[in-house]
Every structure is written in structure tokens, then in C-alpha cells.
Design a protein around this motif. Structure first.
Motif, PDB file in Angstrom:
ATOM      1  N   SER A 211      42.191   0.790   2.102  1.00  0.00           N
ATOM      2  CA  SER A 211      43.712   0.565   1.976  1.00  0.00           C
ATOM      3  C   SER A 211      44.446   1.026   0.702  1.00  0.00           C
ATOM      4  CB  SER A 211      43.793  -0.939   2.224  1.00  0.00           C
ATOM      5  OG  SER A 211      43.332  -1.375   3.090  1.00  0.00           O
TER       6      SER A 211
ATOM      7  N   THR B 289      41.871 -11.873  -0.945  1.00  0.00           N
ATOM      8  CA  THR B 289      42.193 -11.379   0.213  1.00  0.00           C
ATOM      9  C   THR B 289      42.816 -10.113   0.293  1.00  0.00           C
ATOM     10  OG1 THR B 289      44.366 -12.765   0.050  1.00  0.00           O
ATOM     11  CG2 THR B 289      42.467 -13.717   1.307  1.00  0.00           C
ATOM     12  N   MET B 290      43.806  -9.939  -0.883  1.00  0.00           N
ATOM     13  CA  MET B 290      44.385  -8.564  -0.731  1.00  0.00           C
ATOM     14  C   MET B 290      43.289  -7.417  -1.105  1.00  0.00           C
ATOM     15  SD  MET B 290      47.396  -8.144  -0.712  1.00  0.00           S
ATOM     16  CE  MET B 290      48.486  -6.676  -0.731  1.00  0.00           C
TER      17      MET B 290
ATOM     18  N   ARG C 117      40.310  -7.519   0.163  1.00  0.00           N
ATOM     19  CA  ARG C 117      39.344  -7.396   1.403  1.00  0.00           C
ATOM     20  C   ARG C 117      40.364  -6.628   2.344  1.00  0.00           C
ATOM     21  NH1 ARG C 117      38.275 -12.882   3.562  1.00  0.00           N
ATOM     22  NH2 ARG C 117      37.624 -13.377   1.554  1.00  0.00           N
ATOM     23  N   TYR C 118      41.573  -7.137   2.701  1.00  0.00           N
ATOM     24  CA  TYR C 118      42.562  -6.584   3.541  1.00  0.00           C
ATOM     25  C   TYR C 118      43.426  -5.584   3.180  1.00  0.00           C
ATOM     26  CZ  TYR C 118      41.785 -11.253   5.855  1.00  0.00           C
ATOM     27  OH  TYR C 118      41.437 -12.233   6.415  1.00  0.00           O
ATOM     28  N   GLY C 119      43.894  -5.726   1.848  1.00  0.00           N
ATOM     29  CA  GLY C 119      44.915  -4.821   1.403  1.00  0.00           C
ATOM     30  C   GLY C 119      44.616  -3.698   0.394  1.00  0.00           C
TER      31      GLY C 119
END
Lengths: 457, 553
Positions: A223, A213-214, A216-218
Motif C-alpha cells: 500500500s 493495523t495500518m 498490515r492493511y494500509g
């Protein structure tokens, strides 16, 4: 880097390890644990399923003989399960109609029932409870205190770390790196079962270890990517020595989580998938099927853990058993289906003999209904499943489902068996010695039965 | 005399922007440049609080009713109360939208922050029997909003009679025992109203510590008291004309109006509660008995320290000193005018206490972790997020259209949502914390929700408007970053970091964190595909995902 220095450090560490340098951290009467003594070198795992909220097990396993059923029916009123729908396991008892999988497992001798087990300080009868002549657990009937006592395996309130953590600490030598991979939580919340051990538990919520998730999102390219991730990690590393113990603790936890992907990279490569697990209907929290599937998936890659742990303890949390205003028909059926799917998965993995599942709950429930459901009780039935279980039997004396019977205080069952005897039977199977059992279960000595006999070998 | 007056007023004077920002992190859903300036202009914390007391409350049910405009032939919700049931799934999502809009954009910040704190003490939840009844949940939340600045006794009564609580803790439709059968009255509310809402398990000293008898804590009640109390909470059902729980919640009115007595189902016998010491005499009707029982609970000396510790933990610090608890409990016991339970006095005592404001009890442990929901709320507030038009669907069907951030996935806020705890014990309890802290006698409840990366991945997704996240969840929130971008363009990096430090943490960043952020900007500002805007977003992200930000102090 000076290669000699590195070598010296390495030597120092291994010498410390072989001398059991952490002896001072053990109680004075203990000696360095020998991991699961020599005769017993295969893999073993316990899967602890918490039926959170206090399961009404009295509407799961029900007396079916005409006379005893009539008493059950009269007592339970509108909550009573119809007799003709019961699935017999012997001449006297039957599972409720939607628990076909647990009936099958019982008949195949892979499932055992433990009768009327609960939190106790010392053996006590309903009469002694009424008289107040014996010690009883503090704050009976409150969810959090009773669940905590089950997780701590101590009803006196003097122990504040989990029996899972203590058992894990005993199952591995102090220096054994495999200890880090012993306790695994697959639930959607933290558990006290593993709190306060030498190592923090692993916590997986999906069969993937990389910080997906990190990424993907972070930490994905959008990012800032890896450069950003390095600064992020640096900031947490700095705060590990913050003077504020709260901040330091959180930073250490985060660094532990961030390092896991490095240590466990690729753990779930080649993970097995299983049929038969379902996510239920309107489950509260993470469905039991999803959690048990994750346990099965983790077991399918057990040999990929660093240091190859040979004893593991899993924690699974099934919510929504606090049935004040309803029968537990749905929960019971879903539990049965999920246990059936899990046992099939163990067969596929050929790990039936190596994996034992047990149920725990806050407490049993009131024998009498409150109009729509039942209230908080004390003693309960527990279920144990696996190839190493002496299944197809009920262990302990089945209580009368009656008010103020010799088994009940008003309409709450007084446990005839202690949680300590129940857990000791399982932990002895895991390989703990008698001395170690007394260390892990501080009140075990208070009870006459150290082994209830439901485990083989 | 005059000198005393001025000393008194200076006790609450706003001394710096940093201090103002830190105060606002406790009293609102996060400081902004404007709210810091406004507080400095007012110049006095107590004045600011009293202004907040007078602001018009924002009600969540009203928000939904005003915003749910029908599309594709659906009626506006306002004109079609049946819509609550037909579209209960979609409206459950809209409940979250209402919460995000109100806590981020509405003026009554202190009231909303306190209502949120109360929602984690007087818990009902979407998880469980209220799943399909968003109107009941919204109406319940509004009770907390409405009485946040009222008397605790009024609040407790409103909570007890609300059908959402009645259904959640199963005393709606709870009948007296039937002498012909073994049925007993439901004990659920009887227990939790004592254990979780008012007095707790053990007798307390005014400073929150447990009273001891021969070294042991003293229980506040016994199982016998629970049985008695269960008889008190008989005879209530919702206002649809029928008593049985199975008939309940049949329309909007019954789900959102106070429960009513059905005295024929009430146990009129004598009840003895609180170790049998308080007697509710025989013959009372439903309302008389319930109000008498609530009165006895309200008067119990535990309520002050019980509520004080919980509210302090939600707003200010996880480990308040005994003195701090005692001072707040004192304000609960007497607001200075002889009134017990005045929540305004309690809130002032919490936020204006010297321990909160400046002379901190022990800076080494002062503060608390931000819970996940507070992160996006602060982000949206600090950077003036704009919302967009959102079309709400139920399955494939488009049902309502309205403006919102459409940031509503509980999964994205780590299982935390407004009124979405897994049980009545909330997302965490006041005594939760990692074992290593508990050994030291410390707690850190919010850490229960800090697994893995906490909410940091979500914050990065929002800060960078990550295309994957935004597309997947149709998020409409857009941050306004003109000032931050301008500072980057002018190479005023230090100034930018100081500004963010002030607004986001009350200038409590570790100097090393600021140094690392500065270093990061200088090193990467000329990277390929780097823009001023992107850098502004990354710096905000770096600060908001830092361990310094996580800890509100």
C-alpha cells in the motif's frame, strides 16, 4: 539548524516550566499543584469499571436473614435469587451464588461494599424528594444524563468535563510531561470521564502501540509503504489549521494518534501475560476480561512510559447491564470472575497495594421487578477492590429493600451517600489535598462526609 | 406569475457537476460518475428527489430469502423457514451482505439512505436480545425502508408494533401490574419512545433550541409520566398465540409480523401522560390506548424540531442553524397541504434547503464527518465494485451460496454495522463531540467512531485489494479501475486527480491536497514494481483517507 536557537528555546521552555507559566489557566483561588505531595511518592492507580446500563446490584448482594430475605423475596418476586444459593459475607448479607470470587475477596478484606451511593446535588430524603423541597439531579433515570453526571461528578448539569480529567490535571504539575500518560482508556468506546483535560487520554484497545493495523492493511509495502504514510500524515498536519473547527479538531486528534507510536515505541515490549481472564459468553462489546487484562498488561510495563507517571487512572466499560427483560445472573458472575482474575494479576505484579478498582454505573435499578427484569433506578451499591482497601466491610447504611421505606421513593432507592463522597475517598488516596478535592468535585462541600473511610492510609 | 414559476424552478436547478456530487453525498451512498451525469440530465434537485420517491423499494428480508440458496444438501432458505434458527449465526452475517449489496448496487438510493438514517434514530440492534434473530432484524429494517417516504405517524406505529422493537426494548409480553405482587409494568419503551424516538428530554422551540423557564430547560415528562406510559404499553406480544415473553419468537411468522394485542394483560385504567395533561380514558383496549398515546406523542410540538435536527445531522450537517431546523420542522408540521408528519416533505426540506444546497449558513462549520460505513459504500459505488460467489458457512458447515461483496466484518468498519449499535443510544448521540468543540457549542457525533486511524486502514486494504486482508476475510469485491488506469498510462495525472476530486468530494479537496497527490504520483510512478494500476489505487486511497474526504460538505 542554528544550535544556539535550539538552546535558547530550550532555556525558555524550562524557565517557563519552573515558574509555572500556566498559572493563568487555573482558577484564581488555586495555586500550582505539587504532584502527590512529598510523603507519598510511590505509584498509585485507579481502575474505573463502568457497569454500563445501570447495574441491578440488589441482585448481587442480597439480605440472607430469614425475615429480611422474606421481604426481599416478596418484593422481587420471580427475580429473587434463591436463599440457599447465597454466598454469605456476614450474618446479614450474601453474594449471589456465581459471585464466589467477590465473596472470597470480601472475606480476604480486599473488597469493600459502599451502600446506596448515587448522584445527588445535596443531601435529600425520600420524603423531601416527594415534597420537592430539595434540589435533586436533573433528568433522573435517563441513561445518558445519569451516566454523564457520574462521569462529570456533578449532578447539577453545570460541569461538562470528566472528573478523571480534572483529577489528572491536579495530580500533575502543569509542566509535567508525565500528565500525558495519566489517563488511559482500554474500552472500545470513548469516555467522557477523561474529556476536557489538559491532555487527551491514551486509548489502547490491544497491548501494542505501533500502528499495526495500518502497517498490515494500509502502509505496508503493498500500500505504498512509508512514502505513502508520510504524505498521509502531511495532509493531516495541513488541516490542523483549517478554518473549520470540526476539521481542525479531527486533524489534530489524528496527528496526536499518529505521534503516539513514536513516543511510546516499544512500550509493550516485554509485556506480561496473565492467566485467568476470560472473554465470557456472548458479551456485548469488548469483554470485561479482555479490558482488565489490558489494564494489567499496561501496569506490567508502567515503568516504560516516558516521564514515568506515578499516578494513572484507567477506564474500563462493561456493557449490557440494562436488564429490563432479564435477571443479571450472567453479568454478575462474569464481573465477579473478572475482578478475581484482576486481583490475582495484581498479586503477580506485586502491585496489590498500588492499584484500586472501583465500580460506577448509570444508576441502580427499581427494587420491584417489571415481570422479567427491572427498570431504571437511582441509588446503588458500589464495589471497591484492592490491597489498600479496608475490605470486608460495608460502608454506609444498607438500605431496606422495600417500597416506600425511609430509603426509597416508591420503589427507587434515594442515595444516602453522594458520588462525591465516594470519589473523594478514592482521590484522597491518590494524593489530592482537601482543597484540590473541592476543585475536582465542585459539589463535595454540599455533603457532610468527605471520606467514607474505605481506603487505608 | 410565469416569472415566479421560473424563479421557483431555478431555485433547485443543478448548476454544476461539483454541486451535484456534493448533493449526492447527502442523498445517496456516494456519488458516481453516472449518478452525477444523471442528476445533471434531470437538471433539478426537486425533480430528482421526486423520481427517487417513485422508485421501487428494495427490501432486505426479501434479498436474503431470494439469495440464500442451499448447498451441500441444505434447503433453500425460502423453502425452509426453520433455517432461520438453525443457521442464525450465518444468516446474521448475510444480513450485512444484504445491506452492502442493496446500498451499493440498488437504484432506490434516497430511500435506502433515509432508511439508514432512521435506523440510527429508531434503534434496534444485533447486540442484545435480537442476537440470534436475523429475520426479526431484517424485517424491522424493512419497516424503515417501507415507510421512509410515508408519514412519521405510520412509521412510529409500525416501529412500535414490530416484534423486533418489542423484544429489544422489552415490552413484548409486558403485562399490567399484578395487584397481589409488587410487579410493575416495564418502563423501557415508555421512556425511550419519548426520550429517543419522538420528543426528547426538554421542551423545544421550533428552531430546536430549548425553551427556558427562569433560565432552566423544561422537562417534557416526569417519572410519573413514565409510570403511566408504561401502563399503556401493556398487552402486546408476538403473533404466536401466547402472551408470555418466554414463549415468544418461536417461528419466522411471529418474528416478522406485527405484534398483536392480548387485552386480558392490558391495563385498562385511566392514564395521564405528558405532565398529566393528556388523558387516555379508562376502558380502552391495548390497541386503542397505544394508538392514542402515539397520537399524543406525534402531535407534540417537539417532534418536528427533534426529528429535523437528527435527520439533518445524519444527511447534511452536524451543526445546522436554528433557521434550518425551523424550516424543516415547519415542513414536518405542515407539508403545504395541511398534513403533519409527511416524511417526503421533511426530506425535501432537508435536502433542498438553501443552507444545504448553496447559500450556506456558515461555511466555517457546515458539514459532517462521514461515518465509517459510508466509506466502503462510496468506494464500491464510485469504482463499480464487482461481487463474487460466496459460500456462507456456519462453523465448518457450508450452508448457503450467493453473490455478494462478502465485505461484512463489523470489526472492519470500526464497530459500526447496520443495526449493530451497542445500545439504543446508537453509535453516537446528536450531542456528542470532543470537549474542545462542545465548549464552542459545536458537536461532531461521528467523531466518536474516529479513534486511531478511523477506517483509513480498512479503506487502504480495500483500495489496494491487500492480499492479507482479502485472503483472511475472503472478500470478493473487485474495483473496476479501467478509466483511472488509462489516465495514469496517458500521464494525465492532473485530470485523474480532478476526476477523483469531483466524484469523491464534490471538488472540495484542499488545493494543497491535490498538489501533494500530484507530487506523489510524479515522484513514485517510476518506482521499482510500481504499475499504473497500483498507482491508480494509491491515489484513490490517498484521497479517501485524507481529512478532506472525511468531512462531507
Amino acid at each position: 539548524m542554528n544550535p544556539n536557537k535550539k538552546r535558547r528555546d530550550f532555556l525558555k521552555q524550562s524557565v517557563a516550566g519552573s515558574l509555572g507559566i500556566a498559572l493563568s489557566t487555573l482558577p484564581s483561588n488555586a495555586t500550582e499543584t505539587v504532584p502527590y505531595s512529598t510523603s507519598d511518592s510511590g505509584y498509585k492507580a485507579l481502575v474505573c469499571v463502568l457497569l454500563e446500563g445501570g447495574a441491578d446490584t440488589f441482585n448481587m448482594l442480597i439480605p440472607r436473614q430469614r425475615k429480611s430475605y422474606r421481604k426481599y423475596r416478596r418484593l422481587r418476586g420471580e427475580l429473587a435469587v434463591a436463599r440457599e444459593t447465597l454466598l454469605p459475607i456476614d450474618t446479614e448479607y450474601g453474594f449471589r451464588g456465581n459471585m464466589g470470587e467477590m465473596q472470597r475477596l470480601y472475606r480476604e478484606k480486599k473488597l469493600a461494599v459502599v451502600a446506596n451511593v448515587g448522584t445527588l446535588v445535596e443531601p435529600v430524603t425520600p420524603r423531601q424528594v416527594r415534597e420537592g423541597s430539595k434540589k435533586i439531579p436533573f433528568e433522573l433515570f435517563a441513561h445518558n444524563t445519569q451516566r454523564n453526571q457520574w462521569m462529570f461528578a456533578d449532578a447539577t448539569g453545570n460541569t461538562h468535563n470528566g472528573w478523571g480529567a480534572r483529577a489528572a490535571d491536579r495530580l500533575y504539575a502543569t509542566s509535567d510531561p508525565a500528565r500525558s500518560y495519566c489517563a488511559i482508556n482500554t474500552a472500545d468506546i470513548n469516555t467522557l470521564l477523561f474529556s476536557g483535560g489538559r491532555k487527551d487520554p491514551l486509548h489502547f484497545t490491544e497491548p501494542s502501540i505501533s500502528p499495526d493495523t495500518m502497517r498490515r492493511y494500509g502502509f505496508g509495502p503493498e500500500s505504498g509503504g512509508a512514502a505513502f504514510g508520510r504524505v498521509y500524515q502531511h495532509l493531516y498536519a495541513l488541516q490542523q489549521s483549517n478554518r473549520n473547527p470540526l476539521q481542525a479538531t479531527m486533524a489534530r486528534q489524528r496527528i496526536h494518534e499518529l505521534n503516539l507510536p513514536v513516543k511510546l515505541e516499544g512500550l509493550f515490549d516485554g509485556v506480561r501475560d496473565f492467566d485467568g481472564f476470560t472473554t465470557g459468553v456472548h458479551e456485548v462489546g469488548k469483554p470485561l476480561g479482555s479490558q482488565l487484562e489490558l489494564v494489567a498488561q499496561t501496569l506490567s510495563v508502567k515503568d516504560r512510559f516516558p516521564a514515568r507517571p506515578r499516578r494513572q487512572i484507567f477506564f474500563v466499560d462493561h456493557h449490557n447491564w440494562d436488564t429490563h427483560d432479564s435477571d443479571n445472573e450472567h453479568q454478575a458472575g462474569y464481573l465477579s470472575d473478572s475482578l478475581g482474575a484482576f486481583q490475582k494479576a495484581m498479586e503477580e505484579l506485586e502491585m496489590e497495594e498500588e492499584v484500586t478498582l472501583l465500580t460506577l454505573s448509570d444508576f441502580g435499578r427499581s427494587l420491584t421487578p417489571n415481570g422479567a427484569g427491572t427498570d431504571h433506578g437511582w441509588g446503588t451499591f458500589a464495589f471497591v477492590m484492592g490491597g489498600a482497601v479496608n475490605g470486608g466491610n460495608i460502608y454506609g447504611k444498607m438500605p431496606r429493600i422495600q417500597r416506600n421505606s425511609p430509603d426509597a421513593w416508591y420503589d427507587r432507592l434515594v442515595p444516602a451517600l453522594s458520588m462525591e463522597s465516594y470519589l473523594a475517598t478514592l482521590l484522597a488516596w491518590m494524593g489530592l489535598s482537601e482543597d484540590e478535592l473541592d476543585l475536582v468535585l465542585p459539589n463535595l462541600r454540599n455533603f457532610p462526609t468527605r471520606n467514607l473511610g474505605f481506603m487505608r492510609g | 406569475m410565469r416569472q415566479g414559476e421560473s424563479e421557483k424552478s431555478s431555485r433547485y436547478s443543478v448548476r454544476s457537476a461539483e454541486e451535484a456530487s456534493a448533493f449526492l453525498s447527502r442523498a445517496t451512498f456516494g456519488a458516481t460518475e453516472e449518478s452525477i451525469r444523471e442528476l445533471q440530465r434531470v437538471g433539478d434537485y426537486r425533480q430528482w428527489i421526486r423520481r427517487e420517491f417513485k422508485k421501487k423499494p428494495s427490501y432486505h428480508l426479501e434479498w436474503v430469502l431470494n439469495h440464500a440458496k442451499g448447498v451441500d444438501g441444505t434447503e433453500d432458505l425460502k423453502n425452509d423457514p426453520e433455517g432461520w434458527q438453525r443457521y442464525s449465526d450465518a444468516l446474521g452475517t448475510m444480513q450485512r451482505d444484504a445491506w452492502w449489496d442493496i446500498v451499493v448496487r440498488h437504484a432506490d438510493q434516497l430511500r435506502q439512505r433515509v432508511a439508514f438514517a432512521l435506523s440510527e434514530i429508531l434503534v434496534v440492534s444485533r447486540n442484545g436480545p435480537l442476537l440470534n434473530f436475523p429475520d426479526a432484524r431484517l424485517s424491522y429494517y424493512d419497516i424503515l425502508v417501507r415507510y421512509a417516504f410515508d408519514n412519521f405517524k405510520t412509521l412510529l406505529r409500525a416501529v412500535t408494533y414490530h416484534p423486533a422493537m418489542g423484544k429489544y426494548l422489552s415490552y413484548l409480553g409486558n403485562a399490567k401490574a399484578d395487584p397481589r405482587s409488587d410487579r410493575h409494568p416495564d418502563e423501557n419503551y415508555a421512556r425511550e419512545v419519548m426520550q429517543l424516538f419522538t420528543i426528547g428530554l426538554y421542551q423545544l422551540n421550533p428552531d430546536g433550541s430549548r425553551k427556558l423557564r427562569r433560565g432552566n430547560p423544561i422537562p417534557t415528562y416526569t417519572q410519573q409520566d413514565i409510570r403511566e406510559m408504561a401502563r399503556v404499553f401493556t398487552g402486546l406480544s408476538d403473533d404466536n398465540g401466547e402472551f408470555p415473553a418466554e414463549a415468544a419468537f418461536s417461528d419466522f411468522h411471529s418474528r416478522t409480523s406485527a405484534m398483536v394485542p392480548f387485552d386480558e394483560y392490558h391495563d385498562r385504567g385511566e392514564k395521564r401522560i405528558l405532565h398529566g395533561k393528556k388523558i387516555i380514558p379508562a376502558g380502552g383496549d391495548t390497541v386503542t390506548d397505544i394508538n392514542t398515546a402515539l397520537h399524543h406523542l406525534f402531535m407534540h410540538p417537539n417532534v418536528g424540531p427533534f426529528l429535523a435536527r437528527r435527520l439533518i445531522q445524519r444527511l447534511v450537517t452536524s451543526n445546522p442553524s436554528p433557521g434550518y431546523i425551523a424550516r424543516v420542522a415547519g415542513a414536518f408540521d405542515d407539508n403545504g397541504k395541511g398534513v403533519r408528519g409527511d416524511l417526503k416533505a421533511v426530506i425535501e426540506a432537508i435536502l433542498l434547503d438553501k443552507e444545504a444546497l448553496r447559500g450556506r449558513h456558515d461555511p466555517k462549520i457546515f458539514g459532517k464527518f462521514r461515518e465509517p460505513l459510508l466509506y466502503p459504500a462510496h468506494l464500491f459505488r464510485a469504482f463499480h465494485a464487482k461481487n463474487g460467489i460466496h459460500t456462507l458457512r456456519q462453523g465448518e458447515e457450508r450452508v448457503y451460496r450467493y453473490r455478494s461483496f462478502n465485505f461484512n466484518g463489523t470489526g472492519m468498519t470500526r464497530q459500526e454495522g447496520p443495526l449493530e449499535a451497542l445500545t439504543v443510544f446508537n453509535y453516537f448521540t446528536p450531542d456528542d463531540g470532543p470537549y474542545s468543540l462542545k465548549k464552542k457549542g459545536l458537536v461532531a457525533p461521528e467523531l466518536e467512531l474516529y479513534d486511531k486511524q478511523g477506517i483509513d486502514d480498512v479503506i487502504m486494504g480495500l483500495v489496494t485489494e491487500n492480499s492479507y486482508v482479502y485472503r483472511l476475510f475472503h472478500i470478493t469485491a473487485r474495483l473496476q479501475l479501467q478509466r483511472e488506469i488509462a489516465l495514469i498510462a496517458r500521464k494525465r495525472y492532473r485530470r485523474l486527480i480532478d476526476r477523483l476530486d469531483l466524484i469523491l468530494t464534490g471538488s472540495r479537496l484542499d488545493p494543497r491536497t491535490k498538489q501533494a497527490a500530484l507530487h506523489y504520483i510524479k515522484r513514485h510512478i517510476r518506482d521499482k514494481r510500481m504499475t499504473h494500476e497500483k498507482m491508480a489505487r494509491l491515489v484513490i486511497g490517498l484521497i479517501m483517507t485524507s481529512p478532506d474526504y472525511a468531512f462531507q460538505r
